[in-house]
Scaffold this motif. Structure first.
Motif, PDB file in Angstrom:
ATOM      1  N   ILE A 352      49.355  -7.800  47.882  1.00 55.40           N
ATOM      2  CA  ILE A 352      48.251  -6.599  46.576  1.00 55.40           C
ATOM      3  C   ILE A 352      48.243  -5.905  47.276  1.00 55.40           C
ATOM      4  O   ILE A 352      48.871  -4.106  46.791  1.00 55.40           O
ATOM      5  CB  ILE A 352      47.534  -7.326  46.001  1.00 55.40           C
ATOM      6  N   SER A 353      47.822  -5.619  48.605  1.00 58.26           N
ATOM      7  CA  SER A 353      47.274  -4.465  49.095  1.00 58.26           C
ATOM      8  C   SER A 353      48.854  -3.357  49.857  1.00 58.26           C
ATOM      9  O   SER A 353      48.772  -2.061  48.998  1.00 58.26           O
ATOM     10  CB  SER A 353      46.596  -4.008  50.485  1.00 58.26           C
ATOM     11  N   LYS A 354      49.960  -3.971  49.960  1.00 62.70           N
ATOM     12  CA  LYS A 354      51.226  -3.110  49.837  1.00 62.70           C
ATOM     13  C   LYS A 354      51.479  -2.389  49.092  1.00 62.70           C
ATOM     14  O   LYS A 354      52.455  -1.513  48.462  1.00 62.70           O
ATOM     15  CB  LYS A 354      52.431  -4.552  50.664  1.00 62.70           C
ATOM     16  N   CYS A 355      51.811  -3.891  48.112  1.00 60.86           N
ATOM     17  CA  CYS A 355      51.797  -3.527  46.493  1.00 60.86           C
ATOM     18  C   CYS A 355      51.475  -1.889  46.325  1.00 60.86           C
ATOM     19  O   CYS A 355      51.968  -1.014  45.854  1.00 60.86           O
ATOM     20  CB  CYS A 355      51.995  -4.703  45.587  1.00 60.86           C
ATOM     21  N   MET A 356      49.358  -1.704  45.826  1.00 58.06           N
ATOM     22  CA  MET A 356      48.922  -0.738  45.660  1.00 58.06           C
ATOM     23  C   MET A 356      49.567   0.090  46.033  1.00 58.06           C
ATOM     24  O   MET A 356      49.972   1.406  45.143  1.00 58.06           O
ATOM     25  CB  MET A 356      47.502  -1.613  45.596  1.00 58.06           C
ATOM     26  N   TYR A 357      49.395   0.204  47.362  1.00 55.71           N
ATOM     27  CA  TYR A 357      50.182   1.645  48.393  1.00 55.71           C
ATOM     28  C   TYR A 357      51.759   1.675  48.126  1.00 55.71           C
ATOM     29  O   TYR A 357      51.996   2.394  48.074  1.00 55.71           O
ATOM     30  CB  TYR A 357      49.837   0.986  50.216  1.00 55.71           C
ATOM     31  N   ALA A 358      52.242   1.222  48.010  1.00 56.36           N
ATOM     32  CA  ALA A 358      53.457   0.945  47.513  1.00 56.36           C
ATOM     33  C   ALA A 358      53.963   1.516  45.965  1.00 56.36           C
ATOM     34  O   ALA A 358      54.703   2.938  46.302  1.00 56.36           O
ATOM     35  CB  ALA A 358      54.540  -0.363  47.592  1.00 56.36           C
ATOM     36  N   ILE A 359      52.763   1.392  45.061  1.00 52.67           N
ATOM     37  CA  ILE A 359      53.331   2.284  44.282  1.00 52.67           C
ATOM     38  C   ILE A 359      52.871   3.377  44.350  1.00 52.67           C
ATOM     39  O   ILE A 359      53.253   4.506  43.840  1.00 52.67           O
ATOM     40  CB  ILE A 359      52.532   1.237  42.839  1.00 52.67           C
ATOM     41  N   SER A 360      51.995   3.500  44.887  1.00 51.61           N
ATOM     42  CA  SER A 360      51.147   4.655  45.449  1.00 51.61           C
ATOM     43  C   SER A 360      51.566   6.081  45.988  1.00 51.61           C
ATOM     44  O   SER A 360      52.352   7.526  45.118  1.00 51.61           O
ATOM     45  CB  SER A 360      50.179   4.951  46.409  1.00 51.61           C
ATOM     46  N   LEU A 361      52.586   4.947  47.056  1.00 50.83           N
ATOM     47  CA  LEU A 361      54.547   6.147  47.172  1.00 50.83           C
ATOM     48  C   LEU A 361      55.259   6.357  46.179  1.00 50.83           C
ATOM     49  O   LEU A 361      55.548   8.139  46.513  1.00 50.83           O
ATOM     50  CB  LEU A 361      54.087   5.679  48.478  1.00 50.83           C
ATOM     51  N   TYR A 362      54.854   5.704  45.714  1.00 55.06           N
ATOM     52  CA  TYR A 362      56.081   5.859  45.174  1.00 55.06           C
ATOM     53  C   TYR A 362      56.005   6.584  43.771  1.00 55.06           C
ATOM     54  O   TYR A 362      56.899   7.562  43.136  1.00 55.06           O
ATOM     55  CB  TYR A 362      56.461   4.310  44.014  1.00 55.06           C
ATOM     56  N   GLY A 363      54.456   6.525  43.332  1.00 49.92           N
ATOM     57  CA  GLY A 363      54.325   7.871  42.009  1.00 49.92           C
ATOM     58  C   GLY A 363      54.234   8.885  43.412  1.00 49.92           C
ATOM     59  O   GLY A 363      54.378  10.114  42.452  1.00 49.92           O
ATOM     60  N   LYS A 364      54.489   9.327  44.744  1.00 52.88           N
ATOM     61  CA  LYS A 364      54.515  10.410  44.488  1.00 52.88           C
ATOM     62  C   LYS A 364      55.701  10.864  45.389  1.00 52.88           C
ATOM     63  O   LYS A 364      55.729  12.136  45.953  1.00 52.88           O
ATOM     64  CB  LYS A 364      53.236  10.482  46.117  1.00 52.88           C
ATOM     65  N   GLY A 365      56.511   9.976  44.947  1.00 54.62           N
ATOM     66  CA  GLY A 365      57.911  10.094  45.431  1.00 54.62           C
ATOM     67  C   GLY A 365      58.788  10.574  46.031  1.00 54.62           C
ATOM     68  O   GLY A 365      59.871  10.390  47.208  1.00 54.62           O
ATOM     69  N   SER A 366      57.211   8.897  47.642  1.00 60.26           N
ATOM     70  CA  SER A 366      58.173   8.987  49.127  1.00 60.26           C
ATOM     71  C   SER A 366      58.884   7.756  49.019  1.00 60.26           C
ATOM     72  O   SER A 366      59.134   7.166  49.895  1.00 60.26           O
ATOM     73  CB  SER A 366      56.418   8.805  49.226  1.00 60.26           C
ATOM     74  N   ILE A 367      59.395   6.979  47.686  1.00 58.30           N
ATOM     75  CA  ILE A 367      60.201   6.015  47.978  1.00 58.30           C
ATOM     76  C   ILE A 367      61.057   6.024  46.565  1.00 58.30           C
ATOM     77  O   ILE A 367      60.400   6.247  45.631  1.00 58.30           O
ATOM     78  CB  ILE A 367      59.079   4.205  47.717  1.00 58.30           C
ATOM     79  N   ARG A 368      62.367   6.095  46.745  1.00 61.02           N
ATOM     80  CA  ARG A 368      62.597   6.124  45.873  1.00 61.02           C
ATOM     81  C   ARG A 368      64.341   4.941  45.237  1.00 61.02           C
ATOM     82  O   ARG A 368      64.290   4.753  46.389  1.00 61.02           O
ATOM     83  CB  ARG A 368      63.767   7.522  46.720  1.00 61.02           C
ATOM     84  N   TYR A 369      64.229   5.082  44.460  1.00 57.13           N
ATOM     85  CA  TYR A 369      65.622   3.488  44.728  1.00 57.13           C
ATOM     86  C   TYR A 369      66.435   4.506  44.072  1.00 57.13           C
ATOM     87  O   TYR A 369      66.595   6.220  43.319  1.00 57.13           O
ATOM     88  CB  TYR A 369      64.907   3.278  43.275  1.00 57.13           C
ATOM     89  N   ASN A 370      67.951   3.867  43.832  1.00 62.36           N
ATOM     90  CA  ASN A 370      69.009   4.627  43.856  1.00 62.36           C
ATOM     91  C   ASN A 370      69.948   3.553  43.427  1.00 62.36           C
ATOM     92  O   ASN A 370      69.781   2.375  43.411  1.00 62.36           O
ATOM     93  CB  ASN A 370      69.556   5.054  45.168  1.00 62.36           C
ATOM     94  N   SER A 371      71.060   3.981  43.615  1.00 60.76           N
ATOM     95  CA  SER A 371      72.197   2.902  43.135  1.00 60.76           C
ATOM     96  C   SER A 371      72.129   1.782  43.927  1.00 60.76           C
ATOM     97  O   SER A 371      72.589   0.856  43.683  1.00 60.76           O
ATOM     98  CB  SER A 371      73.912   3.237  43.151  1.00 60.76           C
ATOM     99  N   ASP A 372      71.923   1.756  44.954  1.00 66.03           N
ATOM    100  CA  ASP A 372      72.038   0.481  46.096  1.00 66.03           C
ATOM    101  C   ASP A 372      71.531  -0.241  45.871  1.00 66.03           C
ATOM    102  O   ASP A 372      70.734  -1.454  45.863  1.00 66.03           O
ATOM    103  CB  ASP A 372      72.306   1.054  47.392  1.00 66.03           C
ATOM    104  N   SER A 373      69.476   0.533  45.218  1.00 67.43           N
ATOM    105  CA  SER A 373      68.708  -0.588  44.961  1.00 67.43           C
ATOM    106  C   SER A 373      68.378  -1.308  44.133  1.00 67.43           C
ATOM    107  O   SER A 373      69.167  -1.509  43.014  1.00 67.43           O
ATOM    108  CB  SER A 373      67.478   0.468  44.316  1.00 67.43           C
ATOM    109  N   TYR A 374      68.208  -2.543  43.910  1.00 66.01           N
ATOM    110  CA  TYR A 374      68.005  -3.598  43.179  1.00 66.01           C
ATOM    111  C   TYR A 374      66.797  -3.461  42.241  1.00 66.01           C
ATOM    112  O   TYR A 374      67.568  -3.160  41.076  1.00 66.01           O
ATOM    113  CB  TYR A 374      66.634  -4.774  43.793  1.00 66.01           C
TER     114      TYR A 374
END
Lengths: 724, 289
Positions: A352-374
């Motif tokens: 849960i901590s990982k997910c919360m942190y990851a979604i925070s990063l996603y919100g800041k644009g630090s995690i990006r998805y593209n056509s290779d992503s699931y």
């Protein structure tokens, strides 16, 4: 006396081997002796299979011999992929269920090789020679052992009826036909054939199933599991109270009043599907069940508690698999469900901590998805989600990113306090503190605007505004502590989120930024967490050919990960040259080692193709690194997306004495017109820093001659060893 | 270009090579940098004859059979991989050929100097037979390998200055022309005679040129190199348009008069250019260390 002691010791051993899920979960690992498929020479096996085929009077020998080649390589690829579990608790359990099913047919039982596949997909696969792979996602979904047993019966029927090879022959024959039919017609015919075989497996599987003492009704229910496989393994209302504390009450506006209903598509058009729709399949089984006695039949024969335990193991593992493909909402929901059952499980809290942190990063644009992503388009909108999980997606979609960061810090920090020895949670917590400082929020934002404190806080804000002399951290803390005595008229829900921590927790006060604007932000904001560190001053040499070498590090030792070799010849009916690729791969491994040796470059090879039957540790290590790369390659490999499946990476780095993993391979391609291309690639990743530090990808209009390979591999090691 | 300037140029090129060597990445093929070998260069004898006195077209040559005829050059070379991209190399090429004496000279040649003037009137437009040439070409050249290749393996371009030396020898019993002497003092024409004096029977010449080429090098068994490609001598290639003219020597040096005493000097360059103009080559080398 010994008579009593031995069973006790054995039982104790069994008890020890089981995980205590109340406290923690250790990811599933292979154990024991590796099966023959790891050590046998696959070319010899294929030659024997083809020789056996030729002894029989069978039709379509050419196609079947191609099938034997492809199927053997396919099986080998799956078993050695790092995703197949061997002799782990789940696989052992699956085999126990198979033992029950085939207790009257030991010959058939001995032909089967059943393995668990680390995949979140809800599926099972049956191959030639009795190889069966059951996805973790499927085991996590089934409701009873009997349902699992029926699915195994279905797969066993595929094997006994030789559906795999027959389907292959049928498809090849259809592909060869050139008469006036478009691709759609061929697809429909292929699907029709496949559906017939699936229906046959449903019926034959049931006949096998009814010979057991499993509850026949569960065969019918198994189709419900398949029907709702797109939903999480359990539907539990997502309650906002999960993230709430005494000092944090989440606004109702972030939550839906009611969630959408579950769509029923059991009668979907299956013309272009390989399986009949579930309504038809279920009806077939319902018809079979009718008029059959179900007396004395039970849901579990191996054991109900063992089934539940195994299923929980797979559900725990499933969280990791979701994280691996960066599907954070699904991982979060799965962990949320598990947290209800295991509130003190450290692993679940970490997920849960990982997910919360990851979604925070996603919100800041630090995690990006593209056509290779699931998740090609990022986290889906809640409108695309059904039932209770929709509430979670809505929550993620609606909460502004800064607030999500604050909420994450609130959860992760408190989890860190609960599990202070967990280094990962501690690292996420520290990274979130830095992330908070980046978004220009600080203690001042948590000072409530009360009538008496208004003057104080306004003064503090004015001071900040003029930037002449920022309000001191201790002053701000003091103002929060004082205002607690007054009735607040500031209704922002998050104002009191950290109140108890500001009041009592020195560690929190010490780490929390006084205010965002006065805090020097790091380049990435989460450099304390090694997997996501990003050095801003890293010097990278880029060439026009798209290769680069990070020049900071001088590398002396790498972990070589299964060199790859593939030969494709479009001028031949069977484009993939399996035998030739296999031989070339063996030579390539020798070449890579020779080139490294010539330069005194230390090379540790981690290749599931080069193990002995006792090298299960190497297979597990390969699996860990494979997971790392799966997560890495979910998006662009050059991307700096943080990687979360890293718990065992540090151990591996210590074990092998290097943090550099070397991946290399060659693809040789010959077109129908005879044009030749050879592609050479070599990458080195620093798995500790999550950085690609060496990249070479080159194309040659040439055959894959030995001098080409020697020259390029030697050059790669030279460049790695000699920083320029 | 003076000798001093040439020396400066060579030093400058060496400096460039050594600089790139200092920054070298992977040097040599699997660490082996020095190779020695033999090369065979060949070009069709399109215009002039080859050593067997044959040419493809037969024009200007004594051979008119139209047989395929090739010039061949033998080469010994020493090549050193200074960096992953550069090789510094030296070669000596040897060839033996003939000049088919297709070049015409003045019907009248000689000098008029007062009463001592004399003149030769030739009946033939050119000497019969041929003279032989033995050429040695020294080349200091550099190979530059393409971005994906590693010296000495892969595709490359090469260039470098060459020194062409040639020794021409004629046999007076083979190379001769019919004519008669004229003595202006006595207004006397000698009887018809065979003239065999074309200067010293052995004459040596030198000339500078610039070699350009490209090729591909393969390596067998990590030890033997097989190198093939094409090379040209730049100034020889430039002169092609003149050399294929009916009277090339005149086109190049219009004021030059060709007579029996400078016949070899005037024609040997034409032949040397022909041999070195464009060659395909195949080399076999051994990687030493």
């Amino acid at each position: 006396m010994i008579k009593f002691i031995i069973p006790f010791v054995m039982l104790s051993g069994l008890a020890i081997s089981q995980q205590n899920l109340k406290d923690n979960f250790v990811p599933l690992k292979s154990s024991g002796t590796l099966p023959d498929v790891f050590t046998q020479n696959i070319r010899n096996v294929i030659q024997k299979d083809i020789s056996d085929l030729n002894k029989n009077h069978e039709n379509d020998k050419y196609i079947k011999s191609n099938y034997l080649t492809e199927a053997n390589y396919e099986i080998e690829k799956i078993v050695k992929s790092g995703n197949t579990l061997i002799n782990d608790e789940v696989t052992v359990y699956l085999n126990k269920v198979a033992d029950v099913i085939l207790k009257n047919n030991p010959t058939l039982r001995n032909e089967l090789h059943i393995y668990t596949l680390k995949s979140p997909v809800v599926n099972a696969y049956s191959y030639d020679k009795g190889y069966m792979f059951i996805d973790i996602g499927l085991i996590a979904q089934v409701e009873t052992e009997a349902q699992l047993a029926y699915i195994l019966c279905h797969e066993i029927s595929h094997y006994t009826k030789k559906h795999h090879i027959e389907g292959y022959v049928k498809n090849k024959k259809l592909d060869r036909q050139n008469y006036d039919r478009n691709g759609d017609d061929k697809l429909i015919e292929k699907c029709q054939y496949s559906k017939e075989k699936e229906s046959e497996a449903d019926v034959e599987g049931f006949r096998l199933f009814e010979q057991t003492d499993y509850n026949l009704k569960q065969a019918e229910k198994a189709f419900d599991v398949l029907q709702y496989a797109h939903l999480p393994f359990e539907l539990v209302e997502f309650k906002k109270s999960f993230f709430e504390t005494e000092y944090l009450k989440l606004p109702n506006g972030y939550f839906l009043k009611e969630v959408s209903s579950i769509r029923n598509n059991s009668n979907e058009d299956d013309t272009k599907l390989t399986h009949p729709n579930t309504a038809k399949r279920k009806q077939t089984v319902v018809d079979l069940i009718a008029n059959r006695s179900n007396a004395g039949k039970v849901n579990a024969l191996v054991g109900q508690s063992q089934f539940e335990y195994i299923r929980d193991l797979t559900r725990m593992e499933l969280c990791r698999l979701y994280l691996k493909r960066r599907d954070y909402p699904n991982a979060l929901y799965a962990a949320y469900v598990l947290a209800n059952k295991y509130p003190n499980n450290q692993y679940v809290a970490e997920v849960i901590s990982k997910c919360m942190y990851a979604i925070s990063l996603y919100g800041k644009g630090s995690i990006r998805y593209n056509s290779d992503s699931y998740l090609e388009n990022g986290i889906p909108s809640h409108s695309d989600i059904e039932s209770y999980p929709q509430q979670l997606y809505h929550f993620i979609n609606k909460v502004p990113s800064n607030e999500w960061t604050m909420l994450s810090l609130n959860y992760v920090y408190r989890t860190h306090k609960k599990f202070p020895s967990n280094q990962n949670i501690n690292a996420y917590s520290d990274s979130l503190f830095k992330l908070v400082s980046q978004v220009n929020w600080g203690i001042v934002d948590f000072v409530r605007l009360s009538k008496k404190t208004e003057v104080v806080t306004e003064t503090a804000k004015d001071t900040l505004a003029t930037a002449a002399e920022p309000a001191s951290k201790t002053d701000l803390i003091a103002s929060i502590q004082k205002e607690n005595n007054f009735k607040s008229y500031d209704t922002a829900y998050y104002k009191e989120m950290y109140l108890d921590l500001f009041m009592n927790d020195k560690e929190f006060i010490g780490k929390f930024p006084a205010n965002g604007s006065s805090t020097t932000s790091s380049s990435s904001g989460f450099s304390s967490y090694s997997t996501s560190s990003k050095s801003s001053d890293s010097k990278t040499k880029k060439s026009k050919k798209g290769e680069y070498i990070k020049t900071e590090d001088k590398i002396q030792k790498v972990l070589l990960l299964e060199p790859f070799y593939l030969k494709i010849d479009e001028s031949k009916e069977e484009e993939f040259q399996y035998f030739s690729s296999d031989k070339k791969q063996e030579n390539y491994i020798v070449t890579v080692n020779n080139c490294a040796q010539k330069q005194n470059f230390e090379l540790v090879t981690l290749d599931p193709g080069l193990v002995t039957s006792s090298d299960v540790d190497k297979v597990n290590d390969y699996s860990v690194i494979n997971d790392w790369f799966s997560e890495k390659f979910d998006a662009d490999s050059d991307d700096k997306n943080p990687i979360f499946n890293t718990n065992e990476i540090d151990n591996l780095v210590g074990k092998y004495g290097t943090q550099y993993v070397f991946k290399t391979g060659i693809v040789n391609y010959k077109s129908r017109s005879g044009k030749k291309r050879t592609y050479y690639y070599a990458f080195v990743y620093d798995i500790k820093k999550n950085e690609m530090i060496y990249k070479k990808f080159e194309t040659f209009r040439d055959k894959d001659s030995k001098d080409l390979i020697n020259a390029k591999v030697y050059q790669t090691f030279y460049e790695l060893k000699h920083k320029k | 270009m003076t000798t001093k300037q040439r020396l400066h140029l060579i030093v400058f090129i060496l400096f460039l090579v050594l600089s790139s060597s200092y920054l070298a990445q992977s040097t040599g093929f699997m660490g082996t940098r020095l190779q020695i070998g033999y090369g065979l260069h060949a070009s069709p004898a399109l215009i002039g004859s080859n050593a067997n006195n044959e040419s493809i077209f037969g024009n200007h040559g004594s051979a008119t059979t139209g047989e395929a005829a090739f010039n061949t050059i033998h080469e010994g070379f020493l090549e050193f991989a200074a960096s992953s991209k550069w090789m510094i190399c030296f070669s000596a090429r040897y060839y033996k050929t003939t000049n088919d004496n297709s070049k015409a000279f003045n019907n009248n040649s000689g000098s008029y100097s007062g009463y001592n003037a004399n003149q030769i009137d030739f009946y033939d437009r050119n000497p019969s037979g041929y003279y032989t040439m033995q050429g040695l070409t020294y080349t200091l050249y550099f190979k530059y390998f393409g971005s994906r290749y590693v010296a000495p393996w892969g595709r490359y371009v090469m260039f470098g200055p060459t020194l062409n030396t040639v020794k021409a020898t004629y046999d007076p019993t083979i190379m001769k022309a019919r004519g008669r002497y004229y003595d202006q003092n006595s207004y006397y024409y000698s009887t018809d005679t065979t003239i065999t004096n074309f200067g010293p029977t052995t004459q040596k010449f030198k000339g500078l040129n610039f070699m350009l080429g490209f090729g591909r090098s393969r390596i067998v068994g990590n030890r033997v190199t097989i190198d093939y490609g094409v090379n040209v001598q730049f100034f020889s290639a430039l002169s092609t348009i003149f050399d294929i003219g009916e009277n090339p020597a005149n086109l190049i040096d219009r004021k030059a008069e060709v007579n029996e005493s400078n016949y070899i000097e005037r024609t040997v360059r034409y032949r040397v250019r022909g041999v070195n103009r464009l060659n395909v080559f195949l080399k076999i080398g051994v990687l030493l260390f």
